[in-house]
Design an enzyme around this catalytic site. Structure first.
Site, PDB file in Angstrom:
ATOM      1  N   HIS A   1       7.783  -4.671  20.626  1.00  0.00           N
ATOM      2  CA  HIS A   1       7.080  -4.717  19.342  1.00  0.00           C
ATOM      3  C   HIS A   1       5.969  -5.759  19.409  1.00  0.00           C
ATOM      4  CE1 HIS A   1      10.061  -2.176  17.313  1.00  0.00           C
ATOM      5  NE2 HIS A   1      11.011  -2.904  17.891  1.00  0.00           N
TER       6      HIS A   1
ATOM      7  N   ASP B   1      -0.069  -6.686  14.310  1.00  0.00           N
ATOM      8  CA  ASP B   1      -1.517  -6.607  14.108  1.00  0.00           C
ATOM      9  C   ASP B   1      -1.794  -7.010  12.667  1.00  0.00           C
ATOM     10  OD1 ASP B   1      -4.107  -5.805  13.466  1.00  0.00           O
ATOM     11  OD2 ASP B   1      -3.796  -3.693  13.946  1.00  0.00           O
TER      12      ASP B   1
ATOM     13  N   HIS C   1      -4.419  -7.329   9.798  1.00  0.00           N
ATOM     14  CA  HIS C   1      -5.754  -6.925   9.370  1.00  0.00           C
ATOM     15  C   HIS C   1      -6.557  -8.116   8.851  1.00  0.00           C
ATOM     16  CE1 HIS C   1      -4.828  -2.338   8.780  1.00  0.00           C
ATOM     17  NE2 HIS C   1      -4.380  -2.810   9.941  1.00  0.00           N
TER      18      HIS C   1
ATOM     19  N   HIS D   1       0.969  -4.793  10.593  1.00  0.00           N
ATOM     20  CA  HIS D   1       1.894  -3.765  11.070  1.00  0.00           C
ATOM     21  C   HIS D   1       2.115  -3.905  12.562  1.00  0.00           C
ATOM     22  CE1 HIS D   1      -1.365  -1.300  12.891  1.00  0.00           C
ATOM     23  NE2 HIS D   1      -2.077  -1.655  11.826  1.00  0.00           N
ATOM     24  N   CYS D   2       3.161  -3.273  13.048  1.00  0.00           N
ATOM     25  CA  CYS D   2       3.422  -3.204  14.476  1.00  0.00           C
ATOM     26  C   CYS D   2       2.455  -2.200  15.101  1.00  0.00           C
ATOM     27  CB  CYS D   2       4.869  -2.786  14.728  1.00  0.00           C
ATOM     28  SG  CYS D   2       5.399  -2.971  16.446  1.00  0.00           S
TER      29      CYS D   2
ATOM     30  N   HIS E   1       5.948   3.515  14.942  1.00  0.00           N
ATOM     31  CA  HIS E   1       6.439   2.227  14.450  1.00  0.00           C
ATOM     32  C   HIS E   1       6.055   2.012  12.985  1.00  0.00           C
ATOM     33  CE1 HIS E   1       7.741   0.060  18.299  1.00  0.00           C
ATOM     34  NE2 HIS E   1       7.452   1.300  18.663  1.00  0.00           N
TER      35      HIS E   1
ATOM     36  N   MET F   1       7.579  -0.404   9.849  1.00  0.00           N
ATOM     37  CA  MET F   1       7.214  -1.702  10.415  1.00  0.00           C
ATOM     38  C   MET F   1       5.817  -2.128   9.966  1.00  0.00           C
ATOM     39  SD  MET F   1       8.201  -2.914  14.202  1.00  0.00           S
ATOM     40  CE  MET F   1       8.477  -4.655  14.539  1.00  0.00           C
TER      41      MET F   1
ATOM     42  N   HIS G   1      -0.691   3.766 -10.542  1.00  0.00           N
ATOM     43  CA  HIS G   1      -0.930   3.967 -11.976  1.00  0.00           C
ATOM     44  C   HIS G   1       0.278   3.415 -12.725  1.00  0.00           C
ATOM     45  CE1 HIS G   1      -2.224   6.084 -15.675  1.00  0.00           C
ATOM     46  NE2 HIS G   1      -0.932   6.305 -15.856  1.00  0.00           N
TER      47      HIS G   1
ATOM     48  N   GLU H   1      -7.350   2.790 -15.159  1.00  0.00           N
ATOM     49  CA  GLU H   1      -6.162   3.608 -15.415  1.00  0.00           C
ATOM     50  C   GLU H   1      -5.413   3.914 -14.122  1.00  0.00           C
ATOM     51  OE1 GLU H   1      -6.906   7.655 -16.645  1.00  0.00           O
ATOM     52  OE2 GLU H   1      -9.008   7.536 -16.005  1.00  0.00           O
ATOM     53  N   THR H   2      -6.164   4.238 -13.070  1.00  0.00           N
ATOM     54  CA  THR H   2      -5.609   4.539 -11.754  1.00  0.00           C
ATOM     55  C   THR H   2      -6.587   3.998 -10.729  1.00  0.00           C
ATOM     56  OG1 THR H   2      -4.626   6.587 -12.608  1.00  0.00           O
ATOM     57  CG2 THR H   2      -4.815   6.394 -10.216  1.00  0.00           C
TER      58      THR H   2
ATOM     59  N   HIS I   1      -0.045   8.195  -8.448  1.00  0.00           N
ATOM     60  CA  HIS I   1      -0.375   9.282  -9.377  1.00  0.00           C
ATOM     61  C   HIS I   1      -0.777  10.577  -8.694  1.00  0.00           C
ATOM     62  CE1 HIS I   1      -1.373  11.164 -13.197  1.00  0.00           C
ATOM     63  NE2 HIS I   1      -0.892  10.091 -13.817  1.00  0.00           N
TER      64      HIS I   1
END
EC number: 1.7.2.1
Length: 378
Positions: free
Chosen positions: A133, A136, A138, A173-174, A183, A188, A293, A317-318, A344
């Site tokens: 494993h 990463d 971001h 994330h992996c 993964h 993960m 939402h 709203e969304t 939504h």
């Protein structure tokens, strides 16, 4: 050699090749950065002079204690995460997967630091696991978000440090080469929040302070089925691999859930608030687009792509969170009751599981809503 061992060995070899390919690039990048800093007259930071703080991570939807406004200059924030491969039941019918997790939960914990802090993560892969494993971020710059520097086989650990230069919420994330989708869709992934040093601001630059914060990690699962249409079970992750890849390639999730399982944020596990409380919800989806939402409420201030240097959108709203992104929404609850918090795409919410609840206490405000004529026969 068993299928599981073949798959594990293949993963390890791919990781070794990736590390070998990245190392020269990493050395060149470090040399270039050092030269650029010298040319600009910038002194390198002496990490040993910075204060350090150790943070104990907590299981989502909750978030570890943190200051919303930095009280000191930049510091080194130390975290430890242990990778855990575990069986996980993801719905009320008992459907079971081999989850891959950071710290045993789907999603992994939300980490909180401030802009220009240094994140120092000790990543442990116990010998009870079967797979290689890594992680990463971001939020990080260089070396595949740290993925090229953090590849750990079972029984190994590593420590990564990076500077949090961009304020916002970000996915981690992996990402082992050749097996990233497997993964990630096995659970993960998680998120990190990098707060501006002076805290969140509204569209006019005025401070925004939250009373509560929750972390919702949306997860798509792809559970293989047998010829009769029943979900299959496997003894090991490796045994499931080929069927899992076939299921993933359909691009059709069997489950889309909040926090690891259908109903994980409902009933006794619903999120709570009170009328007048200001709540920040961090919502991540490491793989697919989502459309949060709040039924009966709104996003007063929304950073749909999660980056705090941008002014928030108002009165949403969304909001659309692209796959591979974390977003944040700030809302002050104004009425008591049960609110549904959903993706939504209503099929994904009601048929596949992407829904949770807020239970809000307080006094009802008739000015905001009232029943003028109760339902009755005509």
């Amino acid at each position: 050699m068993t299928e599981q061992l073949q798959m594990t060995r293949r993963t390890m070899l791919a990781g070794a090749a990736l590390a070998g390919a990245v190392a020269p690039l990493l050395h060149t990048a470090q040399a270039h950065a050092a030269g650029a800093a010298a040319a600009a007259g910038a002194a390198p930071v002496d990490i040993s002079t910075l204060p350090r703080v150790k943070v104990d991570l907590v299981k989502p939807p909750f978030v570890h204690a943190h200051d919303q406004v930095a009280k000191t200059g930049p510091r080194v924030v130390e975290f430890t995460m242990t990778i855990e491969e575990k069986k996980l039941v993801i719905d009320r019918e008992g459907t079971e997967i081999h989850a891959m997790t950071f710290n045993g939960s789907v999603p992994g914990p939300l980490m909180v630091v401030h802009e220009n802090d240094y994140v120092e993560l000790r990543l442990i892969n116990p010998d009870t696991n079967t797979l290689l494993h890594n992680i990463d971020f971001h939020a990080a710059t260089g070396a595949l978000g740290g993925g090229a520097l953090t590849q750990v086989n079972p029984g190994e650990e590593t420590t990564l440090r990076f500077k949090a230069t961009k304020p916002g919420v970000f996915v981690y994330h992996c990402a082992p080469e050749g097996m990233v989708p497997w993964h990630v869709t096995s659970g993960m992934n998680g998120a990190i929040m990098v707060l501006p040093r002076d805290g969140l601001k509204d569209e006019k630059g005025q401070p925004l302070t939250y009373d509560k914060i929750y972390y919702v990690g949306e997860q798509d699962f792809y559970v293989p089925k047998d010829e009769a249409g029943n979900y299959k079970k496997y003894e090991t992750p490796g045994e499931a691999y080929e069927d899992a890849v076939k299921a993933m390639r359909t691009l059709t999730p069997t489950h889309i859930v909040f926090n690891g399982a259908v109903g994980a944020l409902t009933g006794d596990h619903a999120l709570t608030a009170a009328v007048g409380e200001r709540v920040l919800v961090v919502h991540s989806q490491a793989n697919r687009d989502t459309r949060p939402h709040l039924i009966g409420g709104h996003g007063d201030y929304v950073w749909a792509t999660g980056k705090f240097r941008n002014p928030p959108d108002l009165d949403q709203e969304t909001w659309l969170i692209p796959g591979g992104t974390a977003g944040a929404a700030f809302y002050t609850f104004r009425q008591p009751g049960v609110y549904a918090y959903v993706n939504h795409n209503l099929i994904e919410a009601f048929e596949l599981g992407a829904a949770g609840h807020f239970k809000v206490t307080g006094e009802w405000n008739d000015d905001l809503m009232t029943s003028v004529v109760k339902p009755a026969s005509m």
